[in-house]
Design a protein around this motif. Structure first.
Motif, mmCIF file in Angstrom:
data_model
loop_
_atom_site.group_PDB
_atom_site.id
_atom_site.type_symbol
_atom_site.label_atom_id
_atom_site.label_comp_id
_atom_site.label_asym_id
_atom_site.label_seq_id
_atom_site.Cartn_x
_atom_site.Cartn_y
_atom_site.Cartn_z
ATOM 1 N N CYS A 103 0.820 -1.222 0.000
ATOM 2 C CA CYS A 103 0.000 0.000 0.000
ATOM 3 C C CYS A 103 0.847 1.262 0.000
ATOM 4 N N ALA A 104 1.955 1.260 -0.725
ATOM 5 C CA ALA A 104 2.836 2.434 -0.756
ATOM 6 C C ALA A 104 2.173 3.587 -1.495
ATOM 7 N N ARG A 105 2.301 4.781 -0.919
ATOM 8 C CA ARG A 105 1.774 5.978 -1.569
ATOM 9 C C ARG A 105 2.655 7.168 -1.199
ATOM 10 N N THR A 106 2.747 8.125 -2.102
ATOM 11 C CA THR A 106 3.509 9.341 -1.826
ATOM 12 C C THR A 106 2.610 10.314 -1.087
ATOM 13 N N ALA A 107 2.974 10.629 0.164
ATOM 14 C CA ALA A 107 2.145 11.469 1.023
ATOM 15 C C ALA A 107 2.523 12.943 0.937
ATOM 16 N N VAL A 108 3.811 13.227 0.681
ATOM 17 C CA VAL A 108 4.287 14.608 0.658
ATOM 18 C C VAL A 108 5.298 14.767 -0.468
ATOM 19 N N HIS A 109 5.162 15.848 -1.229
ATOM 20 C CA HIS A 109 6.175 16.245 -2.200
ATOM 21 C C HIS A 109 6.852 17.508 -1.669
ATOM 22 N N PHE A 110 8.175 17.462 -1.495
ATOM 23 C CA PHE A 110 8.920 18.621 -1.029
ATOM 24 C C PHE A 110 9.382 19.453 -2.225
ATOM 25 N N ASP A 111 9.789 20.698 -1.954
ATOM 26 C CA ASP A 111 10.153 21.642 -3.007
ATOM 27 C C ASP A 111 11.660 21.627 -3.224
ATOM 28 N N LEU A 112 12.088 20.956 -4.272
ATOM 29 C CA LEU A 112 13.511 20.839 -4.556
ATOM 30 C C LEU A 112 14.138 22.199 -4.847
ATOM 31 N N ALA A 113 13.391 23.080 -5.490
ATOM 32 C CA ALA A 113 13.921 24.410 -5.835
ATOM 33 C C ALA A 113 14.271 25.226 -4.597
ATOM 34 N N LYS A 114 13.650 24.896 -3.464
ATOM 35 C CA LYS A 114 13.928 25.591 -2.205
ATOM 36 C C LYS A 114 14.943 24.832 -1.343
ATOM 37 N N GLY A 115 15.563 23.808 -1.910
ATOM 38 C CA GLY A 115 16.543 23.032 -1.163
ATOM 39 C C GLY A 115 15.931 22.070 -0.175
ATOM 40 N N GLN A 116 14.645 21.741 -0.356
ATOM 41 C CA GLN A 116 13.959 20.867 0.593
ATOM 42 C C GLN A 116 14.267 19.396 0.301
ATOM 43 N N THR A 117 15.473 19.004 0.628
ATOM 44 C CA THR A 117 15.911 17.618 0.475
ATOM 45 C C THR A 117 15.797 16.939 1.834
ATOM 46 N N PRO A 118 14.745 16.156 2.079
ATOM 47 C CA PRO A 118 14.509 15.569 3.394
ATOM 48 C C PRO A 118 15.565 14.530 3.753
ATOM 49 N N GLU A 119 16.258 14.775 4.842
ATOM 50 C CA GLU A 119 17.383 13.930 5.229
ATOM 51 C C GLU A 119 17.034 12.952 6.336
ATOM 52 N N ASN A 120 16.351 13.429 7.390
ATOM 53 C CA ASN A 120 16.060 12.551 8.525
ATOM 54 C C ASN A 120 14.707 12.906 9.111
ATOM 55 N N ILE A 121 14.138 11.974 9.897
ATOM 56 C CA ILE A 121 12.769 12.122 10.371
ATOM 57 C C ILE A 121 12.646 11.633 11.806
ATOM 58 N N ALA A 122 11.830 12.342 12.593
ATOM 59 C CA ALA A 122 11.480 11.936 13.952
ATOM 60 C C ALA A 122 9.973 12.045 14.096
ATOM 61 N N LEU A 123 9.318 10.962 14.483
ATOM 62 C CA LEU A 123 7.873 10.948 14.596
ATOM 63 C C LEU A 123 7.433 11.457 15.960
ATOM 64 N N ALA A 124 6.229 12.052 16.005
ATOM 65 C CA ALA A 124 5.675 12.583 17.242
ATOM 66 C C ALA A 124 4.246 12.082 17.400
ATOM 67 N N PRO A 125 3.706 12.114 18.631
ATOM 68 C CA PRO A 125 2.310 11.707 18.829
ATOM 69 C C PRO A 125 1.370 12.580 18.007
ATOM 70 N N GLY A 126 0.231 12.003 17.663
ATOM 71 C CA GLY A 126 -0.757 12.766 16.918
ATOM 72 C C GLY A 126 -0.593 12.712 15.419
ATOM 73 N N GLY A 127 0.426 11.991 14.949
ATOM 74 C CA GLY A 127 0.585 11.818 13.512
ATOM 75 C C GLY A 127 1.500 12.799 12.833
ATOM 76 N N THR A 128 2.096 13.727 13.586
ATOM 77 C CA THR A 128 3.031 14.668 12.978
ATOM 78 C C THR A 128 4.423 14.064 12.892
ATOM 79 N N ALA A 129 5.266 14.687 12.073
ATOM 80 C CA ALA A 129 6.654 14.254 11.918
ATOM 81 C C ALA A 129 7.538 15.485 11.826
ATOM 82 N N TYR A 130 8.719 15.379 12.393
ATOM 83 C CA TYR A 130 9.715 16.446 12.304
ATOM 84 C C TYR A 130 10.832 15.979 11.385
ATOM 85 N N VAL A 131 11.259 16.855 10.481
ATOM 86 C CA VAL A 131 12.228 16.450 9.470
ATOM 87 C C VAL A 131 13.321 17.510 9.337
#
Length: 321
Positions: free
Chosen positions: A37-65
């Motif tokens: 069931c893989a799906r792309t949930a978020v597209h980041f903006d490459l033109a703004k340098g938004q290259t996601p490197e690492n992730i930390a999950l938090a309660p409530g479904g949010t994530a810090y990257v």
């Protein structure tokens, strides 16, 4: 972490990792059931340098990257919206002396139970490289300096001892820093952490009384015991032949992990005996996966698109297919 900006280094890393694969690995199985069931949930903006490197999950479904090239920390909501929490100061020289890469970047990130974020910043300068802290409602501040000649990359928080562990990809070291801040100490300089031409120790987790790390150049997963007195034991290689391995996460089934294989654009399920199955590929939307985290049976896969330069994203998949 892996970037296309250093072509010579990239070539060296790929060749070294490929050599390890040919010499030591068992054949990988074809892509199959463990993730579905893989799906792309978020597209980041490459033109703004938004290259996601690492992730930390938090309660409530949010994530810090961490958004590496943008020098930022962001929060991603359950609905997929991205909000920038902090942008780190650019070094005076633009970061051209950042080891191995030549640009400043935010890397590993973890979240404490009280909502405090700890993350790493590599700049090649003594005034900025190190461990940073971001408390809710506050500004980021550096709490521990790390060598400008190093590349701090993976980060893990040991809550019982309030200690932070950091992999240094160019110095082949695991540093330990008090979560309250202070001087860093070299916890392990085991040869298994060293690079072989580009980047060595990379992803990092604490699990079952040991620190686990990956080595990108060598394509390996390492287990380093945390001894009773807090010192490091001898590193043991638990898996080989994982070309371009970056970050990883434990699945909750013993020592089984899911690993991001950045340079070959795959995610692999790696069993405790070292055998593996490819579970996600470019066909699932991968764009050079950099990090992985689990919430229940939902797998979060970050792709920075360092090599594809197309679509940095966050993919969600379900463990168990």
């Amino acid at each position: 972490m892996f970037t296309k900006l250093s072509k010579t280094a990239v070539s060296a890393a790929v060749l070294a990792a490929t050599a390890v694969t040919m010499a030591t690995s068992a054949p990988a199985s074809a892509a199959s059931a463990p993730l579905g069931c893989a799906r792309t949930a978020v597209h980041f903006d490459l033109a703004k340098g938004q290259t996601p490197e690492n992730i930390a999950l938090a309660p409530g479904g949010t994530a810090y990257v961490t958004l590496a090239k943008a020098r930022q920390v962001a929060v991603v909501s359950r609905s997929g919206s991205v909000r920038i929490l902090a942008t780190l100061p650019e070094p005076a020289d633009g970061g051209i002396h950042t080891p191995a890469l030549g640009f400043p970047l935010t890397t590993g990130i973890v979240r404490a139970d009280d909502g405090t974020l700890f993350f790493l910043y590599a700049t090649g300068t003594a005034d900025l490289t190190g461990v940073w802290r971001l408390r809710p409602g506050s500004r980021p501040q550096r709490i521990s300096a790390l060598p400008a000649s190093g590349l701090p990359n993976g980060l893990a928080l040991d809550t019982p001892t309030r200690s932070l562990y950091i992999t240094d990809s160019t110095l082949g070291t695991v540093w330990r820093v008090p979560a309250s801040g202070g001087a860093a100490t070299a916890w392990s300089t085991d040869p298994a952490l060293a690079p072989a031409g580009f980047l060595g120790a990379n992803g990092l987790k604490i699990h079952n009384g040991a620190l686990w790390a990956t080595n990108l150049d060598k394509g390996t997963v390492l287990r380093i015991p945390i001894l009773a007195d807090g010192r490091s034991g001898t590193a043991r290689v638990t898996a080989t032949g994982l070309t371009g391995i970056d970050d990883f996460a434990f699945t909750g089934h013993g020592d089984q992990i899911i690993a991001a294989l950045n340079t070959v654009n795959q995610v692999a399920l790696v069993r405790p005996d070292g055998t593996r199955t490819t579970v996600l590929t470019a066909a699932d939307g991968l764009q050079g996966p950099t990090s992985i985290a689990l919430r229940g049976d939902t797998v979060h896969v970050m792709s920075a698109a360092y090599l594809t330069a197309e679509d940095p994203n966050l993919i969600l998949a379900r463990l168990g297919g």
